[in-house]
Scaffold this active site. Sequence first.
Site, PDB file in Angstrom:
ATOM      1  N   HIS A 151       0.751  -1.258   0.083  1.00 52.26           N
ATOM      2  CA  HIS A 151      -0.072   0.054   0.073  1.00 52.26           C
ATOM      3  C   HIS A 151       0.793   1.156  -0.097  1.00 52.26           C
ATOM      4  CE1 HIS A 151      -2.742   2.838   1.655  1.00 52.26           C
ATOM      5  NE2 HIS A 151      -3.873   1.972   1.416  1.00 52.26           N
ATOM      6  N   ASP A 210       2.935  -4.137   8.524  1.00 47.01           N
ATOM      7  CA  ASP A 210       1.686  -3.279   8.307  1.00 47.01           C
ATOM      8  C   ASP A 210       0.435  -4.353   8.391  1.00 47.01           C
ATOM      9  OD1 ASP A 210      -0.694  -2.596   7.210  1.00 47.01           O
ATOM     10  OD2 ASP A 210       0.395  -1.581   5.153  1.00 47.01           O
ATOM     11  N   LYS A 267     -10.737  -0.889  10.614  1.00 48.45           N
ATOM     12  CA  LYS A 267     -10.424  -2.176   9.850  1.00 48.45           C
ATOM     13  C   LYS A 267     -10.537  -3.395  10.671  1.00 48.45           C
ATOM     14  CE  LYS A 267      -7.661  -0.583   5.923  1.00 48.45           C
ATOM     15  NZ  LYS A 267      -8.398  -0.048   5.075  1.00 48.45           N
ATOM     16  N   CYS A 288      -4.740   2.049  -3.711  1.00 47.71           N
ATOM     17  CA  CYS A 288      -3.670   2.730  -3.165  1.00 47.71           C
ATOM     18  C   CYS A 288      -2.462   1.813  -3.402  1.00 47.71           C
ATOM     19  CB  CYS A 288      -3.739   3.109  -1.764  1.00 47.71           C
ATOM     20  SG  CYS A 288      -5.137   4.333  -1.465  1.00 47.71           S
ATOM     21  N   GLN A 294      -4.546  -5.181   7.164  1.00 48.91           N
ATOM     22  CA  GLN A 294      -5.605  -6.325   6.550  1.00 48.91           C
ATOM     23  C   GLN A 294      -5.429  -7.627   7.065  1.00 48.91           C
ATOM     24  OE1 GLN A 294      -7.956  -5.344   4.518  1.00 48.91           O
ATOM     25  NE2 GLN A 294      -7.079  -3.419   3.672  1.00 48.91           N
TER      26      GLN A 294
HETATM   27  N1  C6P Z   1      -6.386   0.196   2.840  1.00 47.01           N
HETATM   28  C1  C6P Z   1      -8.231  -0.198   1.394  1.00 47.01           C
HETATM   29  O1  C6P Z   1      -9.418   0.027   0.637  1.00 47.01           O
HETATM   30  P1  C6P Z   1      -5.419   3.830   7.114  1.00 47.01           P
HETATM   31  O2  C6P Z   1      -5.989   4.733   6.001  1.00 47.01           O
HETATM   32  O3  C6P Z   1      -4.124   4.431   7.523  1.00 47.01           O
HETATM   33  O4  C6P Z   1      -6.285   3.116   8.035  1.00 47.01           O
HETATM   34  O5  C6P Z   1      -4.835   2.553   6.424  1.00 47.01           O
HETATM   35  C2  C6P Z   1      -3.976   2.399   5.352  1.00 47.01           C
HETATM   36  C3  C6P Z   1      -3.402   1.108   5.022  1.00 47.01           C
HETATM   37  C4  C6P Z   1      -2.450   0.686   5.345  1.00 47.01           C
HETATM   38  N2  C6P Z   1      -2.081  -0.590   4.613  1.00 47.01           N
HETATM   39  C5  C6P Z   1      -2.795  -1.217   4.177  1.00 47.01           C
HETATM   40  C6  C6P Z   1      -2.315  -2.818   3.888  1.00 47.01           C
HETATM   41  C7  C6P Z   1      -4.188  -0.914   4.016  1.00 47.01           C
HETATM   42  O6  C6P Z   1      -5.099  -1.915   3.343  1.00 47.01           O
HETATM   43  C8  C6P Z   1      -4.534   0.350   4.245  1.00 47.01           C
HETATM   44  C9  C6P Z   1      -5.745   0.898   3.830  1.00 47.01           C
HETATM   45  C10 C6P Z   1      -7.904   0.409   2.625  1.00 47.01           C
HETATM   46  O7  C6P Z   1      -7.505  -1.160   0.677  1.00 47.01           O
HETATM   47  C11 C6P Z   1      -7.981   2.202   2.069  1.00 47.01           C
HETATM   48  S1  C6P Z   1      -6.683   2.593   0.777  1.00 47.01           S
END
Ligand code: C6P
Length: 407
Positions: free
Chosen positions: A124, A201, A227, A365, A204
């Site tokens: 990401h 990270d 999430k 992203c 997910q």
């Molecule tokens: N992915 C998706 O639709 P935030 O925005 O800080 O809560 O998370 C960012 C982020 C970082 N790493 C991974 C693996 C992610 O999946 C995400 C967020 C969402 O896939 C929004 S782009």
Amino acid sequence: MTEFDVEQVRQDFPILQQQVNGHPLVYLDNAATTQKPESVIQAIVDYYRNDNSNVHRGAHTLSDRATEKFEGARTKVAEFINAPSSAQVLWTRGTTESINMVAATWGRQNLQAGDRVLVSALEHHSNIVPWQMIAGAVGATVEPIPVDASGTLDLSAFRQMLDARVKMVSVQHVSNALGTIHPIDDMIAMAHAVGAKVMIDGAQAISHWPVDVQALDCDFYAFSAHKLFGPTGLGVLYGKRELLEAMPPYQGGGEMIETVSFTGTTYNQLPYKFEAGTPDIAGAIGLGAAIDYLSQLDRRGAAAHEQALLKYAEDKARQTEGVKLIGTSPYKTSVMSFVLEGAHPADLGMIMDQQGVAVRTGNHCAQPIMDQFGIPGTVRASFSFYNTFDDVDRLFAALEKAKQFLQ
Ligand code: C6P
């Protein structure tokens, strides 16, 4: 089919009981954010109705109550991920801020010209750009670990990339774009063998199975509350104590100090050293309630149900003319990314939405991996334990309609 009682579980999520564009909602955008059970919504409402106050001031009863709930939530998170101490659980705004914090503090202190940071080609943007920013400032490099055509990380290529100049390996536990689960146990051990630190990270992964940061032996682990069936605006950064102790603060302000004077300022102990300003008190309490919710759920049954949904959906996709699955690793969470010949993902998403089916479209992203596959983006259906086989049928019915309309 599994014994997991999905109909019962769905009753806990009020948002699922609605019609969208004249159809019962089919919510398949769980990788973007999960829905919130009533108990989480109630915990936030209760806090604002009854306890709203600033924390750690000890000035009055409301403040004491708010502090107890807020710090209680931190303890719940520590237990949830098996952190040795709640002092190693830092509140952030989300996964993005957690990674930025490590890159800006640990990175600024430890990276030098010629050093290497390895990330996977699937990352990401949140796990690429913060490292590029610090690497650019100090003269280090950020290099992608290759993934193959199925979206599986190439572990032997990773082994070959490792050397003493690699100071940080920062990888997703699970890919948001394709659902691939990375072999992080092996990667952590391999990275440590050359002296590198490892940041995971977990955005997910955290909602799908229990994570044990001590068993993993990762140096940092990040995730977002939203999430994990909790509220938006809050994240977690876990770190090993000796690393957090050695790192400089991220932001300056209230809470993070011990004493302030114009001759010199000293910093607070962990975790407060990294928590400048009034924190997201309601968010933390909401996340605590989400963890309570998950601890009474049959998580094994939930995970098996999600896997059954994925298999059912992918079998259907393989039988649907013109559909190509993007991301076919044998190691996957319940994410199905696909493209339809002759159709732009955004158009598909719009037509499916008209039928009450919520999916995400675009590059998720994760532009570098879309470039590798030579596509602008995918349609992504991401399943949670409250989804049903009927939801999958509705997804494919909506796709058929979209096909008729577009082709
Ligand atoms: N992915 C998706 O639709 P935030 O925005 O800080 O809560 O998370 C960012 C982020 C970082 N790493 C991974 C693996 C992610 O999946 C995400 C967020 C969402 O896939 C929004 S782009």
